[in-house]
Design an enzyme around this catalytic site. Structure first.
Site, mmCIF file in Angstrom:
data_model
loop_
_atom_site.group_PDB
_atom_site.id
_atom_site.type_symbol
_atom_site.label_atom_id
_atom_site.label_comp_id
_atom_site.label_asym_id
_atom_site.label_seq_id
_atom_site.Cartn_x
_atom_site.Cartn_y
_atom_site.Cartn_z
ATOM 1 N N VAL A 107 43.810 50.194 33.700
ATOM 2 C CA VAL A 107 43.290 51.085 35.056
ATOM 3 C C VAL A 107 41.841 51.444 34.696
ATOM 4 O O VAL A 107 41.470 52.455 35.560
ATOM 5 C CB VAL A 107 44.367 52.316 35.323
ATOM 6 N N HIS A 123 48.454 47.668 37.702
ATOM 7 C CA HIS A 123 48.751 48.912 37.559
ATOM 8 C C HIS A 123 48.116 50.028 38.195
ATOM 9 O O HIS A 123 48.180 51.174 37.893
ATOM 10 C CB HIS A 123 49.057 49.282 35.811
ATOM 11 N N CYS A 131 46.424 60.017 48.965
ATOM 12 C CA CYS A 131 47.086 61.463 49.470
ATOM 13 C C CYS A 131 48.658 60.948 49.773
ATOM 14 O O CYS A 131 48.957 60.187 50.408
ATOM 15 C CB CYS A 131 46.574 61.499 50.811
ATOM 16 N N CYS A 152 44.091 66.664 48.867
ATOM 17 C CA CYS A 152 43.605 65.922 50.041
ATOM 18 C C CYS A 152 42.805 67.139 50.959
ATOM 19 O O CYS A 152 43.016 68.178 51.113
ATOM 20 C CB CYS A 152 44.661 65.083 50.649
ATOM 21 N N SER A 193 50.866 44.324 24.677
ATOM 22 C CA SER A 193 52.182 44.039 23.707
ATOM 23 C C SER A 193 53.224 43.398 24.343
ATOM 24 O O SER A 193 54.292 43.107 23.846
ATOM 25 C CB SER A 193 52.727 45.585 23.574
HETATM 26 P P1 OAD Z 1 50.338 48.519 24.671
HETATM 27 O O1 OAD Z 1 49.772 49.695 24.321
HETATM 28 O O2 OAD Z 1 51.673 48.250 25.026
HETATM 29 O O3 OAD Z 1 49.790 47.264 23.732
HETATM 30 C C1 OAD Z 1 48.406 47.410 23.302
HETATM 31 C C2 OAD Z 1 48.218 45.881 22.714
HETATM 32 O O4 OAD Z 1 47.148 45.736 22.378
HETATM 33 C C3 OAD Z 1 49.110 45.770 21.403
HETATM 34 O O5 OAD Z 1 49.924 44.618 21.191
HETATM 35 C C4 OAD Z 1 48.000 46.006 20.229
HETATM 36 O O6 OAD Z 1 48.498 44.968 18.991
HETATM 37 C C5 OAD Z 1 46.831 45.203 20.837
HETATM 38 N N1 OAD Z 1 45.465 45.987 20.292
HETATM 39 C C6 OAD Z 1 45.055 47.079 19.978
HETATM 40 N N2 OAD Z 1 43.925 46.811 19.623
HETATM 41 C C7 OAD Z 1 43.357 45.640 19.991
HETATM 42 C C8 OAD Z 1 42.128 45.059 19.820
HETATM 43 N N3 OAD Z 1 40.825 45.691 19.307
HETATM 44 N N4 OAD Z 1 42.063 43.817 19.960
HETATM 45 C C9 OAD Z 1 43.142 43.131 20.755
HETATM 46 N N5 OAD Z 1 44.400 43.515 20.955
HETATM 47 C C10 OAD Z 1 44.603 44.882 20.257
HETATM 48 O O7 OAD Z 1 49.364 48.164 25.970
HETATM 49 P P2 OAD Z 1 49.829 47.131 27.213
HETATM 50 O O8 OAD Z 1 50.399 46.017 26.875
HETATM 51 O O9 OAD Z 1 48.576 47.224 28.198
HETATM 52 O O10 OAD Z 1 51.767 50.819 32.105
HETATM 53 O O11 OAD Z 1 51.034 48.033 28.089
HETATM 54 C C11 OAD Z 1 51.592 47.633 29.284
HETATM 55 C C12 OAD Z 1 51.611 48.549 30.065
HETATM 56 O O12 OAD Z 1 52.694 49.891 29.489
HETATM 57 C C13 OAD Z 1 50.318 49.680 30.700
HETATM 58 O O13 OAD Z 1 49.792 49.105 31.306
HETATM 59 C C14 OAD Z 1 51.213 50.854 30.984
HETATM 60 C C15 OAD Z 1 52.123 50.833 29.708
HETATM 61 O O14 OAD Z 1 53.146 51.926 29.973
HETATM 62 C C16 OAD Z 1 51.734 51.565 33.221
HETATM 63 O O15 OAD Z 1 51.080 52.577 33.107
HETATM 64 C C17 OAD Z 1 52.491 51.156 34.270
#
Ligand code: OAD
Length: 254
Positions: A107, A123, A131, A152, A193
């Protein structure tokens, strides 16, 4: 560059053409090197905050201040950071391929800030507010807000225009993302992840339709067994190497 990595990247780029349709699917790890914390794992946001308390529609109704405090802190962090060389490398792909789409779970707006022009935000966007009474949304870069929750002009509360847990994703954005994923020939999956649905369907759809799945992450993930190849290391370091190899390869073909 490490010899093994160099050979692996050579193998990856050797069949790519300018008209290869590319989709990049990104998660929080993409911005880790910019200084934005990821959600899961050590030091992740969900270690510090309980998502049930700060990231659900119910929490927004019951404890809007707590929800906004976390969000305002995140906005302050984003404001103090900038895109990293991984974002720049992804933006550069648009000079190399004729069709590039970025589908992100992030985001922070960093793909757009780095120059990517075709970005689907699954997301939402931390800089957008909505609002709760009128349903209108717009960009508001006030940071930090003097009063939380912000209001708002109509007097109703503003909410972050991001997707909270158990909320549906924007249907149009999700559909467009699924369509692009289905058309991809190459999908780069960076720093996720791979635990949150429906976003996690994006690589599945691509794979089902014959795309090559290439993962970039610092560690083995739920996607690794399913990906055609995984590069383990920081995306801000490996993606620029990939783009350099790609440039050399495409230049040789012309
Ligand atoms: P996560 O925090 O679940 O995962 C982050 C991933 O990035 C992990 O697999 C790490 O190993 C990897 N990582 C960390 N540092 C890195 C680097 N320098 N280079 C490459 N990889 C690296 O984040 P997301 O998968 O984005 O949703 O999580 C998905 C969603 O869960 C988010 O969008 C959010 C959260 O709840 C909402 O807010 C709806």
């Amino acid at each position: 560059m490490d010899k093994k990595l160099s050979l692996q990247l050579d193998l990856l780029v050797k069949d790519l053409e300018r008209d290869t349709r590319v989709v990049v699917f990104t998660g929080a790890g993409m911005s880790a090197e910019s200084g934005i914390p990821t959600f899961r794992g050590k030091g992740g946001l969900w270690e510090k905050y309980d998502p049930a308390v700060v990231a659900t529609a119910e929490a927004l109704q019951l404890r809007p201040r707590a929800v906004w405090e976390m969000h305002d802190t995140l906005r302050q962090t984003i404001a103090a950071c900038k895109p990293n060389p991984g974002h720049d490398a992804i933006a550069e792909l648009e000079d190399l391929f004729s069709a590039v789409t970025v589908i992100t779970q992030n985001v922070d707006n960093f793909h757009q800030d780095a120059g990517s022009t075709n970005v689907y935000e699954l997301h939402g966007n931390a800089w957008r507010v909505k609002c709760v009474a009128e349903g209108k949304s717009w960009v508001d870069r006030t940071v930090p807000y003097e009063e939380l929750p912000p209001k708002c002009q109509c007097g109703a509360m503003l909410r972050p225009d991001v997707v909270f847990f158990n909320e549906p994703l924007d249907e149009a954005v999700l559909n467009k993302s699924f369509i692009e994923a289905g058309k991809a020939k190459l999908m780069l999956i960076v720093g996720t992840s791979y635990t949150v649905y429906p976003a996690a369907y994006v690589p599945i759809l691509a794979k089902q339709n014959g795309a090559l799945l290439v993962e970039f992450n610092i560690e083995y993930t739920g996607l690794s067994a399913f990906a055609d190849v995984s590069f383990y290391g920081k995306s801000g370091e490996i993606l620029p190497l990939f783009v350099q190899k790609l440039k050399n390869h495409l230049a040789k073909k012309e």
